[in-house]
Motif scaffolding. Sequence first.
Motif, PDB file in Angstrom:
ATOM      1  N   ARG A   6      22.908  22.729  -9.728  1.00  9.85           N
ATOM      2  CA  ARG A   6      22.036  22.011 -10.661  1.00  9.85           C
ATOM      3  C   ARG A   6      20.772  21.527  -9.961  1.00  9.85           C
ATOM      4  NH1 ARG A   6      26.892  19.711 -12.540  1.00  9.85           N
ATOM      5  NH2 ARG A   6      26.489  17.809 -11.351  1.00  9.85           N
ATOM      6  N   THR A   7      20.905  21.069  -8.738  1.00 12.13           N
ATOM      7  CA  THR A   7      19.748  20.588  -7.988  1.00 12.13           C
ATOM      8  C   THR A   7      18.743  21.712  -7.767  1.00 12.13           C
ATOM      9  OG1 THR A   7      21.046  18.909  -6.861  1.00 12.13           O
ATOM     10  CG2 THR A   7      19.005  19.555  -5.815  1.00 12.13           C
ATOM     11  N   VAL A   8      19.227  22.871  -7.345  1.00 13.41           N
ATOM     12  CA  VAL A   8      18.349  24.007  -7.097  1.00 13.41           C
ATOM     13  C   VAL A   8      17.700  24.476  -8.394  1.00 13.41           C
ATOM     14  CG1 VAL A   8      18.299  26.414  -6.382  1.00 13.41           C
ATOM     15  CG2 VAL A   8      19.598  24.745  -5.049  1.00 13.41           C
ATOM     16  N   LEU A  56      16.935  23.156   7.878  1.00  9.30           N
ATOM     17  CA  LEU A  56      16.502  23.592   6.549  1.00  9.30           C
ATOM     18  C   LEU A  56      17.620  23.397   5.527  1.00  9.30           C
ATOM     19  CD1 LEU A  56      14.614  26.884   7.499  1.00  9.30           C
ATOM     20  CD2 LEU A  56      13.790  24.513   7.512  1.00  9.30           C
ATOM     21  N   PRO A  57      17.435  22.480   4.569  1.00 13.93           N
ATOM     22  CA  PRO A  57      18.494  22.195   3.592  1.00 13.93           C
ATOM     23  C   PRO A  57      18.648  23.318   2.571  1.00 13.93           C
ATOM     24  CG  PRO A  57      16.527  20.934   3.085  1.00 13.93           C
ATOM     25  CD  PRO A  57      16.258  21.617   4.397  1.00 13.93           C
ATOM     26  N   ALA A  62      16.884  27.719  -1.189  1.00 19.07           N
ATOM     27  CA  ALA A  62      16.978  28.354  -2.501  1.00 19.07           C
ATOM     28  C   ALA A  62      15.630  28.342  -3.219  1.00 19.07           C
ATOM     29  CB  ALA A  62      18.040  27.646  -3.344  1.00 19.07           C
ATOM     30  N   PHE A  63      14.881  27.262  -3.052  1.00 23.55           N
ATOM     31  CA  PHE A  63      13.577  27.151  -3.705  1.00 23.55           C
ATOM     32  C   PHE A  63      12.619  28.222  -3.200  1.00 23.55           C
ATOM     33  CE2 PHE A  63       9.216  25.567  -3.843  1.00 23.55           C
ATOM     34  CZ  PHE A  63       9.084  25.221  -5.178  1.00 23.55           C
ATOM     35  N   GLY A  68       8.858  31.184  -3.432  1.00 24.51           N
ATOM     36  CA  GLY A  68       7.955  31.592  -2.368  1.00 24.51           C
ATOM     37  C   GLY A  68       7.359  30.384  -1.673  1.00 24.51           C
ATOM     38  N   TYR A  69       6.145  30.553  -1.132  1.00 28.79           N
ATOM     39  CA  TYR A  69       5.498  29.523  -0.318  1.00 28.79           C
ATOM     40  C   TYR A  69       4.177  29.119  -0.983  1.00 28.79           C
ATOM     41  CZ  TYR A  69       9.024  31.028   2.951  1.00 28.79           C
ATOM     42  OH  TYR A  69      10.238  31.326   3.524  1.00 28.79           O
TER      43      TYR A  69
END
Length: 280
Positions: A6-8, A56-57, A62-63, A68-69
């Motif tokens: 859900r967070t992602v 890196l969490p 996942a984001f 991307g960046y």
Amino acid sequence: MAATLRTVTDAVTRWRQFERTVVERGLGRGLGYAPRQLRYARSVEHRHGADVSHLLPADYRAFVAEVGYPVLGFGYYDREGFSFLPPEAMESRSVDLPGPDDEWPEATEGGPTRCLFALFAAWDLSEIEGYAFGPADGADRAGGPAVWLVENGMAREVAHATFTEWLAGELTRQETRLADVSPEWDDDPHRLVDYSVDGGYDQKPYTAGDLDLVWVERQEGSPYSYGLVDRAGTWLIPLGKRFRSVRPFRDGIAEVILNDPTTSYAGPWSRIRTDGSVVG
């Protein structure tokens, strides 16, 4: 597992909403994406590369895998915006990023430098200012990762508990800002591409073999000193002042400006092999 998912999902959904808002307000030129394979030179002190994997969490991983960046900026050195750093840019800046107690990463002989913080988004890549992942507990440097504020080249304090929390707050701040922004367009607002090794937002992908070849530099004197290593940090071309400027290798060939009386920083460019020999 469900909470993480859900967070992602929320983070990506929130970003897509922000994208639409930027475009709807006619400010789409101020939002772009840096290529994941943007090449950065390694410093000679850390020629074996950097280890940031422990910092890196999952929600950040996942984001960037989905989105991307992002690069958000509406003018030259837009300090109110941010650029997400692709992997080599993150490693390049994180090996020299100390904590609030002036504790610095230590180079490891024969292996990558284990970083104390991982700079993931910045508005100034010269003075090194932005946000980094680091320990959740600033007192005993245990736990994490949390989001730290980075100012004047040093991680100063925990700013947010999680990446998703940081992103939600940052996008709310940016949406408020959009109402009054007066753009002075700059396609590289935080010099993310400018500090790379001849990169570009429209650059072609590199092969695995290309990515295994990494330039190393020492930024002293004119020209800088350059050498070439493989991914593990083994020298292929010794460090020296043979080149004025270098470009990344593609298919075993790189363009360089040789450092001799017939050249300048404008050129001409020559082509070399991985052993430094000139083609043609």
